[in-house]
Design an enzyme around this catalytic site. Sequence first.
Site, PDB file in Angstrom:
ATOM      1  N   VAL A   1      66.428  43.820 -76.052  1.00 59.81           N
ATOM      2  CA  VAL A   1      66.798  44.951 -75.194  1.00 59.81           C
ATOM      3  C   VAL A   1      66.664  46.270 -75.939  1.00 59.81           C
ATOM      4  CG1 VAL A   1      68.688  46.006 -73.895  1.00 59.81           C
ATOM      5  CG2 VAL A   1      68.313  43.533 -73.763  1.00 59.81           C
TER       6      VAL A   1
ATOM      7  N   TYR B   1      68.266  51.588 -87.290  1.00 59.23           N
ATOM      8  CA  TYR B   1      67.242  52.518 -86.838  1.00 59.23           C
ATOM      9  C   TYR B   1      66.086  52.712 -87.812  1.00 59.23           C
ATOM     10  CZ  TYR B   1      70.360  53.389 -82.992  1.00 59.23           C
ATOM     11  OH  TYR B   1      71.142  53.218 -81.879  1.00 59.23           O
TER      12      TYR B   1
ATOM     13  N   PHE C   1      76.360  64.381 -81.240  1.00 59.16           N
ATOM     14  CA  PHE C   1      75.897  64.332 -79.845  1.00 59.16           C
ATOM     15  C   PHE C   1      75.761  62.883 -79.380  1.00 59.16           C
ATOM     16  CE2 PHE C   1      72.294  64.934 -82.711  1.00 59.16           C
ATOM     17  CZ  PHE C   1      71.451  63.896 -82.378  1.00 59.16           C
TER      18      PHE C   1
END
Length: 412
Positions: free
Chosen positions: A91, A121, A412
């Site tokens: 996913v 990442y 963020f």
Amino acid sequence: MLSLRSLAAEEWDAWYDALETAFGSVESAERRAMWRALTELDRSLGVWDGELPVGSASAFSFRMAVPGGAVLPTAGVTMVGVLPTHRRRGVLKALMRHQLDEIHERGESLAVLTASEPAIYGRYGYGLGTWRLRVQIARARVRVLSPDDEDGRIRLRLVDPAGALADCERLYAQQVPLRPGMLARRPGWERLPVLDPPSERNGHGPLQCVLAEDRADGSLLGYARYTMADRWQEANAASEVLVREVTAADPGARAALWGFLLDLDLTETVLAPSLPLDDPLQHLVSDPRRLQPKLVDALYVRLVEVGDALRSRRYAAPVDVVLEVTDEFCPWNSGRWHLHSTGPDKGAACEPTEAPADLALSVRELGAAYLGGTELSSLAGAGLVRELRPGALAEASRAFGWDVAPWLPHGF
């Protein structure tokens, strides 16, 4: 059967519920409403198992400062999560694949994120581009040394944080081009620094704001936002000051603001969780050891279009190298790139080439070095950059550095 598609407005609540489940957290109603208002639906993706959202990824359309002062369109990758029931099924990889393709099609050469789990990442090409400095100060043990405001030029004034927001935002905007990694705040984002839900205060009082102004003309020279926790040890006051932000346009204002924060009555500790690595506070205090500095990873950077990204920043020293770049996830970046610049006052050229390579590295290492806070020579010491022409590493490492440490002002 799993399906990946863009998010519709009416699906946002269920989509965000799944994200909160993935992170094992529930946000305040105020913060959730802010994120809903800021979500860019056309940049938001979901993976569905039938009618159930099981994965998410979004991006904000930021503009970020890079070395040299350019403020470039940048995708701020955010709201990435997968339900624990659907891990190890591809996913996340599908979301990252679709998202990076979209970013490339939009013509944005940079993507950035803050990582809940940094190990995830790197395989998608993100390198650690900025750190933040966390300090915890026993305020009775330090004092601000200089520069003195001998002529009484600076006036400090407590104000309502929301009422002073427009003036503070103008000063913040002036600072953005001066430090790589800073984000130009688009409309709506100015609410983030003053968001203060009572449910998130963790024992602290309401948000406070102090302005440093020029006494002669009233112009704003700096501001600080902070909260205080009312704490006592037996009969002794031991309150904590949590510094959210200190922004100053000159050394005098900065010294005045830190002097104020380190001299608040009834307080024992001043905690500032996010400062640039080269923050002048380290040289303003009488005893820097009392800062108890700690490094924390911050912004991860990905070059989505290597040529455009490398052309768009300035370089601290002349450089003329051929980079052999590998990028398994975005193969359009793989190959040899000729980077040439005559120094910080000139632009740069970066084009594909068939010339022999001088350095070999992956796009992840380019991302780490891009904002000037990570030295290519340091990455080479870890075996992540290979020198193929003697002298090329030192040349490129000097050029990619910058005289101001990169810093992400807010998450963020």
